[in-house]
Design a protein around this motif. Sequence first.
Motif, PDB file in Angstrom:
ATOM      1  N   THR A  28       5.786  -5.119  -9.997  1.00 15.36           N
ATOM      2  CA  THR A  28       4.468  -4.531 -10.204  1.00 15.36           C
ATOM      3  C   THR A  28       3.630  -5.319 -11.221  1.00 15.36           C
ATOM      4  O   THR A  28       2.473  -5.642 -10.924  1.00 15.36           O
ATOM      5  CB  THR A  28       4.605  -3.057 -10.636  1.00 15.36           C
ATOM      6  OG1 THR A  28       5.418  -2.374  -9.676  1.00 15.36           O
ATOM      7  CG2 THR A  28       3.265  -2.385 -10.726  1.00 15.36           C
ATOM      8  N   PRO A  29       4.158  -5.678 -12.396  1.00 15.15           N
ATOM      9  CA  PRO A  29       3.344  -6.494 -13.314  1.00 15.15           C
ATOM     10  C   PRO A  29       2.985  -7.870 -12.735  1.00 15.15           C
ATOM     11  O   PRO A  29       1.892  -8.374 -12.982  1.00 15.15           O
ATOM     12  CB  PRO A  29       4.231  -6.650 -14.547  1.00 15.15           C
ATOM     13  CG  PRO A  29       5.157  -5.507 -14.504  1.00 15.15           C
ATOM     14  CD  PRO A  29       5.388  -5.238 -13.050  1.00 15.15           C
ATOM     15  N   LEU A  30       3.885  -8.441 -11.946  1.00 13.31           N
ATOM     16  CA  LEU A  30       3.597  -9.741 -11.337  1.00 13.31           C
ATOM     17  C   LEU A  30       2.460  -9.637 -10.330  1.00 13.31           C
ATOM     18  O   LEU A  30       1.593 -10.506 -10.278  1.00 13.31           O
ATOM     19  CB  LEU A  30       4.859 -10.301 -10.665  1.00 13.31           C
ATOM     20  CG  LEU A  30       4.718 -11.698 -10.093  1.00 13.31           C
ATOM     21  CD1 LEU A  30       4.446 -12.706 -11.198  1.00 13.31           C
ATOM     22  CD2 LEU A  30       5.973 -12.077  -9.332  1.00 13.31           C
ATOM     23  N   VAL A  31       2.435  -8.571  -9.571  1.00 14.35           N
ATOM     24  CA  VAL A  31       1.348  -8.365  -8.606  1.00 14.35           C
ATOM     25  C   VAL A  31       0.018  -8.180  -9.331  1.00 14.35           C
ATOM     26  O   VAL A  31      -0.998  -8.763  -8.934  1.00 14.35           O
ATOM     27  CB  VAL A  31       1.660  -7.160  -7.691  1.00 14.35           C
ATOM     28  CG1 VAL A  31       0.446  -6.745  -6.881  1.00 14.35           C
ATOM     29  CG2 VAL A  31       2.824  -7.481  -6.775  1.00 14.35           C
ATOM     30  N   ILE A  32       0.020  -7.394 -10.400  1.00 12.88           N
ATOM     31  CA  ILE A  32      -1.211  -7.190 -11.173  1.00 12.88           C
ATOM     32  C   ILE A  32      -1.685  -8.506 -11.781  1.00 12.88           C
ATOM     33  O   ILE A  32      -2.870  -8.840 -11.733  1.00 12.88           O
ATOM     34  CB  ILE A  32      -0.992  -6.127 -12.268  1.00 12.88           C
ATOM     35  CG1 ILE A  32      -0.726  -4.761 -11.641  1.00 12.88           C
ATOM     36  CG2 ILE A  32      -2.206  -6.049 -13.200  1.00 12.88           C
ATOM     37  CD1 ILE A  32      -0.289  -3.708 -12.638  1.00 12.88           C
ATOM     38  N   PHE A  33      -0.760  -9.277 -12.322  1.00 13.15           N
ATOM     39  CA  PHE A  33      -1.111 -10.565 -12.920  1.00 13.15           C
ATOM     40  C   PHE A  33      -1.646 -11.535 -11.860  1.00 13.15           C
ATOM     41  O   PHE A  33      -2.636 -12.232 -12.096  1.00 13.15           O
ATOM     42  CB  PHE A  33       0.101 -11.173 -13.624  1.00 13.15           C
ATOM     43  CG  PHE A  33      -0.193 -12.473 -14.299  1.00 13.15           C
ATOM     44  CD1 PHE A  33      -0.844 -12.490 -15.515  1.00 13.15           C
ATOM     45  CD2 PHE A  33       0.180 -13.667 -13.721  1.00 13.15           C
ATOM     46  CE1 PHE A  33      -1.130 -13.695 -16.143  1.00 13.15           C
ATOM     47  CE2 PHE A  33      -0.096 -14.869 -14.336  1.00 13.15           C
ATOM     48  CZ  PHE A  33      -0.755 -14.884 -15.554  1.00 13.15           C
ATOM     49  N   ALA A  34      -1.015 -11.589 -10.695  1.00 15.39           N
ATOM     50  CA  ALA A  34      -1.467 -12.480  -9.617  1.00 15.39           C
ATOM     51  C   ALA A  34      -2.864 -12.092  -9.145  1.00 15.39           C
ATOM     52  O   ALA A  34      -3.698 -12.967  -8.867  1.00 15.39           O
ATOM     53  CB  ALA A  34      -0.478 -12.448  -8.457  1.00 15.39           C
ATOM     54  N   PHE A  35      -3.125 -10.810  -9.071  1.00 15.75           N
ATOM     55  CA  PHE A  35      -4.458 -10.336  -8.694  1.00 15.75           C
ATOM     56  C   PHE A  35      -5.501 -10.798  -9.712  1.00 15.75           C
ATOM     57  O   PHE A  35      -6.568 -11.308  -9.343  1.00 15.75           O
ATOM     58  CB  PHE A  35      -4.453  -8.813  -8.567  1.00 15.75           C
ATOM     59  CG  PHE A  35      -5.779  -8.228  -8.213  1.00 15.75           C
ATOM     60  CD1 PHE A  35      -6.312  -8.380  -6.947  1.00 15.75           C
ATOM     61  CD2 PHE A  35      -6.502  -7.522  -9.167  1.00 15.75           C
ATOM     62  CE1 PHE A  35      -7.549  -7.845  -6.628  1.00 15.75           C
ATOM     63  CE2 PHE A  35      -7.727  -6.979  -8.863  1.00 15.75           C
ATOM     64  CZ  PHE A  35      -8.259  -7.133  -7.589  1.00 15.75           C
ATOM     65  N   GLY A  36      -5.196 -10.647 -10.990  1.00 17.02           N
ATOM     66  CA  GLY A  36      -6.115 -11.085 -12.033  1.00 17.02           C
ATOM     67  C   GLY A  36      -6.317 -12.586 -12.047  1.00 17.02           C
ATOM     68  O   GLY A  36      -7.426 -13.081 -12.251  1.00 17.02           O
ATOM     69  N   PHE A  37      -5.240 -13.324 -11.805  1.00 16.86           N
ATOM     70  CA  PHE A  37      -5.332 -14.781 -11.761  1.00 16.86           C
ATOM     71  C   PHE A  37      -6.208 -15.244 -10.601  1.00 16.86           C
ATOM     72  O   PHE A  37      -7.026 -16.152 -10.743  1.00 16.86           O
ATOM     73  CB  PHE A  37      -3.929 -15.381 -11.646  1.00 16.86           C
ATOM     74  CG  PHE A  37      -3.900 -16.864 -11.755  1.00 16.86           C
ATOM     75  CD1 PHE A  37      -4.109 -17.482 -12.975  1.00 16.86           C
ATOM     76  CD2 PHE A  37      -3.657 -17.658 -10.645  1.00 16.86           C
ATOM     77  CE1 PHE A  37      -4.085 -18.855 -13.086  1.00 16.86           C
ATOM     78  CE2 PHE A  37      -3.632 -19.022 -10.742  1.00 16.86           C
ATOM     79  CZ  PHE A  37      -3.849 -19.635 -11.973  1.00 16.86           C
ATOM     80  N   THR A  38      -6.046 -14.575  -9.461  1.00 16.77           N
ATOM     81  CA  THR A  38      -6.867 -14.915  -8.293  1.00 16.77           C
ATOM     82  C   THR A  38      -8.340 -14.639  -8.575  1.00 16.77           C
ATOM     83  O   THR A  38      -9.201 -15.464  -8.249  1.00 16.77           O
ATOM     84  CB  THR A  38      -6.402 -14.110  -7.061  1.00 16.77           C
ATOM     85  OG1 THR A  38      -5.019 -14.365  -6.842  1.00 16.77           O
ATOM     86  CG2 THR A  38      -7.193 -14.492  -5.834  1.00 16.77           C
ATOM     87  N   LEU A  39      -8.634 -13.502  -9.175  1.00 12.39           N
ATOM     88  CA  LEU A  39     -10.026 -13.208  -9.525  1.00 12.39           C
ATOM     89  C   LEU A  39     -10.566 -14.217 -10.537  1.00 12.39           C
ATOM     90  O   LEU A  39     -11.733 -14.609 -10.465  1.00 12.39           O
ATOM     91  CB  LEU A  39     -10.138 -11.794 -10.097  1.00 12.39           C
ATOM     92  CG  LEU A  39     -10.074 -10.650  -9.098  1.00 12.39           C
ATOM     93  CD1 LEU A  39     -10.130  -9.318  -9.831  1.00 12.39           C
ATOM     94  CD2 LEU A  39     -11.195 -10.750  -8.094  1.00 12.39           C
ATOM     95  N   ALA A  40      -9.723 -14.640 -11.473  1.00 14.38           N
ATOM     96  CA  ALA A  40     -10.159 -15.624 -12.466  1.00 14.38           C
ATOM     97  C   ALA A  40     -10.502 -16.955 -11.807  1.00 14.38           C
ATOM     98  O   ALA A  40     -11.476 -17.610 -12.182  1.00 14.38           O
ATOM     99  CB  ALA A  40      -9.081 -15.815 -13.519  1.00 14.38           C
TER     100      ALA A  40
END
Length: 66
Positions: A28-40
């Motif tokens: 779950t934290p990895l998915v949230i981080f990947a989502f944020g990285f993609t938006l960045a």
Amino acid sequence: MSKSLLKINDENKDNIKEAFSIQEALHTPLVIFAFGFTLALLGYPIAISICCLITVVRSIITSLRD
């Protein structure tokens, strides 16, 4: 280490397995981080900070819930 704890605490085996859940700890934290990285990468650089903050708050809430 988790395997040895499971061997020692037979009566609390279900609670220990829940505490060592890979889904809660990593996915779950990895998915949230990947989502944020993609938006960045798409041009919204503050998104990675917001997603990291969400991950930290989620971890605190999860630890207090147990």
